[in-house]
Write a protein that holds these residues in place. Structure first.
Motif, PDB file in Angstrom:
ATOM      1  N   UNK A  42    -136.538 -30.722 -88.076  1.00 39.92           N
ATOM      2  CA  UNK A  42    -137.323 -31.295 -87.391  1.00 39.92           C
ATOM      3  C   UNK A  42    -136.169 -31.937 -87.265  1.00 39.92           C
ATOM      4  N   UNK A  43    -135.189 -32.122 -89.007  1.00 42.33           N
ATOM      5  CA  UNK A  43    -134.128 -32.450 -89.403  1.00 42.33           C
ATOM      6  C   UNK A  43    -132.555 -31.503 -89.036  1.00 42.33           C
ATOM      7  N   UNK A  51    -122.244 -36.185 -84.665  1.00 38.04           N
ATOM      8  CA  UNK A  51    -122.155 -38.308 -85.653  1.00 38.04           C
ATOM      9  C   UNK A  51    -123.114 -37.804 -87.699  1.00 38.04           C
ATOM     10  N   UNK A  52    -123.809 -36.844 -87.055  1.00 38.86           N
ATOM     11  CA  UNK A  52    -125.089 -36.624 -87.986  1.00 38.86           C
ATOM     12  C   UNK A  52    -124.114 -36.432 -89.681  1.00 38.86           C
ATOM     13  N   UNK A  53    -122.591 -36.119 -89.145  1.00 32.05           N
ATOM     14  CA  UNK A  53    -122.098 -35.388 -90.302  1.00 32.05           C
ATOM     15  C   UNK A  53    -120.512 -36.167 -91.105  1.00 32.05           C
ATOM     16  N   UNK A  54    -120.376 -35.676 -92.315  1.00 33.92           N
ATOM     17  CA  UNK A  54    -119.361 -36.654 -92.412  1.00 33.92           C
ATOM     18  C   UNK A  54    -117.911 -36.060 -92.489  1.00 33.92           C
ATOM     19  N   UNK A  55    -117.406 -35.268 -91.083  1.00 36.43           N
ATOM     20  CA  UNK A  55    -116.642 -34.246 -91.510  1.00 36.43           C
ATOM     21  C   UNK A  55    -114.979 -34.833 -91.592  1.00 36.43           C
ATOM     22  N   UNK A  79    -120.079 -24.012 -90.709  1.00 34.02           N
ATOM     23  CA  UNK A  79    -120.178 -23.989 -92.325  1.00 34.02           C
ATOM     24  C   UNK A  79    -120.493 -25.973 -91.957  1.00 34.02           C
ATOM     25  N   UNK A  80    -120.877 -26.328 -90.996  1.00 30.67           N
ATOM     26  CA  UNK A  80    -121.257 -27.639 -91.064  1.00 30.67           C
ATOM     27  C   UNK A  80    -122.711 -27.928 -91.303  1.00 30.67           C
ATOM     28  N   UNK A  84    -126.033 -28.308 -95.082  1.00 24.82           N
ATOM     29  CA  UNK A  84    -127.355 -29.221 -94.466  1.00 24.82           C
ATOM     30  C   UNK A  84    -128.286 -28.607 -94.981  1.00 24.82           C
ATOM     31  N   UNK A  85    -128.843 -27.866 -93.720  1.00 27.14           N
ATOM     32  CA  UNK A  85    -129.852 -27.096 -93.986  1.00 27.14           C
ATOM     33  C   UNK A  85    -130.704 -26.155 -94.649  1.00 27.14           C
TER      34      UNK A  85
END
Length: 253
Positions: A42-43, A51-55, A79-80, A84-85
């Protein structure tokens, strides 16, 4: 708050049966599938949104080149998404579901004593243990140490009032994975300053089940969930969708 200590009369026998061990493995596998793997998916699906990332543009460009040799939109997306996952997302999820682990995997050992998660007969020394359960070797802070010690001290004091045998050696912190060498300084304080046991990983599961190979069987059992949770194709779609967003395209220019 009233603290209750249940006498030993209702505790399990010392020797754990093979059926009981198998049930724990099944429960752990189901818990991981329902609480960790499903939420992980789900995540991951949310990561199509920049917007899910603080880039950090400097680091992101660097990491994209470091990972793939270029900084095109797909490389930036990888790379982002990969950290995370494969790191923060599932690690956080694992830690926050430790109480569900207690209830769903070790329900037969559940405790009614305040500040204690499970009670069990130590399969090594034969004594009943009152155990507060933690997920990994770096999962408490300084204040947690004082809280744990306070709970344990209250239990000892109450046991004296009720003429029950509960000593420092009967109270422990159990950590479901890791190695003793990886324990944080906060866990080491529980042992060095307050003289309560901290048992971790293979030692914890050995004492709980009496099977020195159980920890590795547990890892293997949970690992089988990964076969069912193959997210390869869906992940490619998430990466492609993130890479198509204007914010990512602009960053690659």
């Amino acid at each position: 708050m009233v603290i209750k200590i249940i006498p030993d009369v209702d505790m399990r026998t010392k020797i754990m049966t093979e059926n009981e061990k198998t049930q724990i493995l099944r429960n752990a596998q189901q818990w991981f599938k329902n609480s960790i793997a499903s939420q992980h998916i789900i995540n991951a699906k949310k990561l199509t949104n920049p917007a899910e990332f603080n880039i950090n543009p400097f680091l992101t460009i660097y990491l994209a080149n470091f990972l793939t040799g270029n900084s095109n939109p797909e490389s930036i997306a990888k790379a982002l998404i990969y950290p995370r996952i494969l790191g923060t997302s599932i690690t956080t999820s694992f830690g926050t579901h430790i109480q569900r682990f207690t209830g769903e995997v070790l329900s037969s050992f559940g405790s009614t004593t305040h500040g204690i998660d499970i009670e069990f007969i130590d399969q090594i020394d034969g004594f009943k243990k009152y155990c507060q359960l933690k997920s990994g070797p770096n999962t408490i802070n300084k204040d947690d140490v004082e809280t744990i010690a306070g709970h344990f001290s209250s239990i000892i004091n109450l046991s004296r009032t009720n003429n029950l045998r509960v000593t420092h050696s009967d109270l422990c912190v159990g950590i479901i994975y890791g190695e003793e060498r990886d324990l944080s300084s906060h866990y080491k304080r529980i042992t060095s300053q307050y003289h309560y046991s901290v048992i971790i990983g293979q030692d914890f599961w050995y004492r709980l089940t009496g099977d020195e190979h159980f920890y590795h069987d547990l890892i293997k059992s949970i690992g089988e969930v990964a076969i069912e949770a193959n997210f390869t194709q869906e992940l490619d779609t998430v990466i492609a969708e993130l890479a198509s967003k204007p914010e990512i395209i602009e960053l690659s220019c």
